[in-house]
Design a protein around this motif. Structure first.
Motif, PDB file in Angstrom:
ATOM      1  N   ASP A 176       0.845  -1.326   0.210  1.00 43.13           N
ATOM      2  CA  ASP A 176       0.039   0.077  -0.076  1.00 43.13           C
ATOM      3  C   ASP A 176       0.675   1.265   0.040  1.00 43.13           C
ATOM      4  O   ASP A 176       0.429   2.363   0.153  1.00 43.13           O
ATOM      5  CB  ASP A 176      -0.923  -0.077   1.249  1.00 43.13           C
ATOM      6  N   GLN A 177       2.327   1.015  -0.082  1.00 39.43           N
ATOM      7  CA  GLN A 177       2.944   2.372  -0.221  1.00 39.43           C
ATOM      8  C   GLN A 177       2.607   2.894  -1.625  1.00 39.43           C
ATOM      9  O   GLN A 177       3.036   4.160  -1.935  1.00 39.43           O
ATOM     10  CB  GLN A 177       4.562   1.980  -0.120  1.00 39.43           C
ATOM     11  N   SER A 178       2.491   2.051  -2.764  1.00 37.16           N
ATOM     12  CA  SER A 178       2.091   2.442  -3.907  1.00 37.16           C
ATOM     13  C   SER A 178       0.685   2.978  -4.086  1.00 37.16           C
ATOM     14  O   SER A 178      -0.214   2.550  -3.361  1.00 37.16           O
ATOM     15  CB  SER A 178       2.557   1.121  -4.872  1.00 37.16           C
ATOM     16  N   ARG A 179       0.782   3.776  -4.990  1.00 37.93           N
ATOM     17  CA  ARG A 179      -0.734   4.433  -5.529  1.00 37.93           C
ATOM     18  C   ARG A 179      -0.869   4.686  -6.978  1.00 37.93           C
ATOM     19  O   ARG A 179       0.132   5.233  -7.388  1.00 37.93           O
ATOM     20  CB  ARG A 179      -0.968   5.550  -4.652  1.00 37.93           C
ATOM     21  N   LYS A 180      -1.966   4.365  -7.561  1.00 36.68           N
ATOM     22  CA  LYS A 180      -2.099   4.339  -8.910  1.00 36.68           C
ATOM     23  C   LYS A 180      -2.340   5.889  -9.190  1.00 36.68           C
ATOM     24  O   LYS A 180      -2.602   6.603  -8.322  1.00 36.68           O
ATOM     25  CB  LYS A 180      -3.299   3.422  -9.386  1.00 36.68           C
ATOM     26  N   MET A 181      -2.026   6.189 -10.418  1.00 40.76           N
ATOM     27  CA  MET A 181      -2.084   7.690 -10.961  1.00 40.76           C
ATOM     28  C   MET A 181      -3.777   7.639 -10.994  1.00 40.76           C
ATOM     29  O   MET A 181      -4.619   6.518 -11.403  1.00 40.76           O
ATOM     30  CB  MET A 181      -1.634   7.936 -12.472  1.00 40.76           C
ATOM     31  N   THR A 182      -4.359   8.779 -10.599  1.00 43.17           N
ATOM     32  CA  THR A 182      -5.529   9.184 -10.885  1.00 43.17           C
ATOM     33  C   THR A 182      -5.670   9.912 -11.928  1.00 43.17           C
ATOM     34  O   THR A 182      -5.041  10.728 -12.527  1.00 43.17           O
ATOM     35  CB  THR A 182      -6.284  10.215  -9.751  1.00 43.17           C
ATOM     36  N   MET A 183      -6.428   9.199 -13.168  1.00 40.27           N
ATOM     37  CA  MET A 183      -6.439   9.402 -14.626  1.00 40.27           C
ATOM     38  C   MET A 183      -7.304  10.559 -14.659  1.00 40.27           C
ATOM     39  O   MET A 183      -8.362  10.682 -14.114  1.00 40.27           O
ATOM     40  CB  MET A 183      -6.814   8.197 -15.546  1.00 40.27           C
TER      41      MET A 183
END
Length: 599
Positions: A176-183
């Motif tokens: 959960d350190q990663s987060r996807k880009m909000t497109m």
């Protein structure tokens, strides 16, 4: 590992010089005879030339020593002395060193990802020393004559890694350190633009991760892999600009579509349904008119300017499949040009008009193509019975859906979807209220009875040996259907699909009487037989009694036992079983529903 003195090459690499002993005379030599001046000059010249030759010979010998082998002298890789060796010898020497260290090289090592550390096993991510590439790097190491004689250099090994496997392993550590880009996105609610602004993502860059692991693996220290922030290609400011310059003015007024056959007005609502802003993987937002959505939004309006092509039609006549309608070509708008031209005028407040080009449109199925599909004989047929005669609503629904499917041709490799073929089955399409299973009990619902047709069609395709793509048996078993080999349907969530996995086309033929519905598949017969073998019923459960409020929505039932059963589709060809497929289903016990009469 053997260590050598500074600047001293391995003993077996040093050249051997053969020396011949010379005995000098003890007596004094006689004084030289006088030499004429010209002769003395010639002797001095000869001595000078001889000395120079000796010096050049010595230098040549040193050079030959310094430049012996493919790898410069004094060169090591992972402590292995490769200097002065040929490429082949250097490969063997380095491989021997790796074999000696194999246990250490196979040990998991620590990789730090953000705030977390994970152990990575080299073999699991394809991490290894590339021996030929490492020797090539050592061979290319630059060193002039003096450094080759007295210097030394250590060349870093070339390390290979499976980038995808490493990325998968490290993603677990990132968690959960990663987060996807909000497109970024622009959509419409009615004709009002709604936006989603872009936000940066944080995650692993596979290439940077691989570079960090390759560089740090053999250092003996934990490897740190960076988490990289990635910004979508379209910025917040660009989203606002697209709204102001396109999304909002696009629905400000209708667009007039003009053709040689007349004109059609494209209203703002149809524009809003067809103007799409699509973000690619980098977050770049691109507007486009989806002409398929535009056609759906316009409904029948385009029929005033277009002529739809008509497919050739096949039917069973005189007990044989025949082409009964050759079909006809039509005229339809050039979709690509329409989408491009419409997008160009949408930002404008005035001059909102496009010219549509009508082009010939050929039918998907011509009489010639139908004749080449190999539809020549009945492959399978299945019949189920219903009660109530043709006057009942349930029977009418069965007949209505059967008529919609009758005469359908499915091409080789094509997947047929019953929901996709009929579309919504509601009152507008001629369907009536009849009992359906909802929340575990029978209640009135539009389209009740279409599941019986679905089961009949499923069995016809099943016994034709066609590929089952999607189906779902009923929650309860009804004795008018074969156990397990049956299917329900419900718009739009439950569908029945099969694929024509043969080299021939197939024709679906339906027929009915006042108490039966039959579906037949016509094509080219491939199999000797398709049969079902049943396993015994197990896990049998008995129904419970439930009392319901009396009224029009209450439909009583006697209850049905629940059970689990296996059914095996056995397909034979050329006298042999070529396929045996297992179908399993668990039926619930249908409660005994009583309208009123609380105990």
């Amino acid at each position: 590992m053997t260590l050598y003195g500074a600047n001293r090459p391995p003993a077996d690499d040093r050249p051997t010089v053969q020396v011949t002993a010379v005995t000098w005379p003890i007596e004094e030599p006689a004084p030289p005879a006088p030499v004429a001046p010209r002769r003395r000059r010639r002797l001095r010249l000869l001595v000078a030339v001889g000395g120079a030759a000796a010096i050049l010979g010595a230098v040549a010998g040193v050079g030959a020593y310094a430049y012996a082998g493919d790898v410069p002298r004094g060169t090591t890789v992972l402590g292995a002395e490769l200097g002065g060796r040929s490429r082949a010898e250097a490969v063997r020497q380095l491989q021997a060193e790796l074999d000696r260290r194999s246990a250490d090289l196979a040990k998991p090592f620590a990789v730090r990802v953000g705030e977390r550390t994970v152990e990575v096993a080299p073999v699991e991510v394809g991490l290894a020393v590339d021996v030929p590439a490492s020797v090539a790097a050592a061979t290319d190491a630059s060193a002039h004559l003096v450094k080759r004689l007295v210097g030394s250099r250590s060349v870093q090994p070339v390390v290979s890694v499976d980038v995808d496997r490493l990325h998968t392993a490290l993603e677990k550590a990132a968690g959960d350190q990663s987060r996807k880009m909000t497109m970024p996105a622009i959509t419409y609610t009615g004709t009002t633009p709604k936006v989603v602004y872009p936000k940066p993502g944080l995650g692993l860059d596979p290439r940077l991760s691989a570079d960090a692991v390759r560089a740090g693996w053999l250092t003996g220290h934990p490897v740190t892999v960076p988490l990289v922030e990635t910004n979508p290609a379209t910025t917040r400011e660009e989203v606002d600009r697209l709204v102001d310059e396109l999304a909002r003015p696009a629905v400000g007024a209708p667009v007039k579509l003009t053709t040689d056959k007349g004109s059609v007005s494209i209203p703002p609502k149809a524009i809003a349904k067809s103007l799409r802003f699509t973000a690619d993987q980098s977050g770049k937002l691109t507007p486009k008119v989806d002409v398929k959505r535009l056609r759906t939004a316009l409904g029948d309006d385009l029929s005033t300017i277009e002529v739809a092509p008509k497919n050739a039609r096949m039917a069973i006549s005189g007990g044989r499949p025949k082409v009964v309608d050759p079909g006809r070509p039509g005229q339809q708008l050039d979709n690509a040009r329409l989408g491009r031209d419409l997008l160009a005028v949408l930002p404008e407040a005035d001059g909102r008009e496009v010219t549509g080009t009508l082009e010939p449109a050929q039918p998907k199925l011509t009489a010639e193509k139908l004749g080449s599909l190999g539809i020549k004989e009945k492959v399978s047929s299945f019949t189920t019975r219903f009660t109530g005669g043709l006057s009942s609503s349930r029977s009418q629904n069965i007949v209505t859906v059967a008529r919609e499917v009758d005469g359908t041709v499915v091409l080789p490799g094509e997947t047929f979807s019953l929901n996709g073929h009929t579309g919504e089955r509601g009152y507008a399409q001629g369907y009536r209220d009849a009992p359906v299973i909802l929340d575990g009990k029978l209640v009135p619902g539009v389209g009740g009875g279409t599941s019986q047709f679905t089961t009949t069609l499923f069995n016809a395709t099943y016994y034709a040996g066609l590929e089952d793509v999607e189906h779902k048996p009923h929650s309860y078993w009804f004795d008018r259907y074969p156990a397990v080999i049956e299917s329900t349907i419900f718009w739009p969530d439950l569908d029945f699909k099969f694929r024509n996995n043969t080299e021939h086309g197939l024709l679906i033929d339906t027929s009915h009487t006042s108490s039966t519905i039959t579906v037949s598949i016509w094509s080219t017969k491939i199999y000797d037989s398709v049969k079902t073998e049943y396993g015994p019923r197990r896990n049998i459960t008995t129904p419970r009694t439930i009392h319901l409020e009396p009224g029009p929505s209450c439909i009583p039932s006697n209850g049905i036992n629940g059970f689990t059963q296996d059914a095996f589709r056995v397909i034979r060809k050329d006298g042999k079983v070529i396929k045996r497929e297992k179908f399993t289903w668990r039926y619930d016990a249908e409660p005994r529903y009583v309208c009123g009469g609380q105990p």
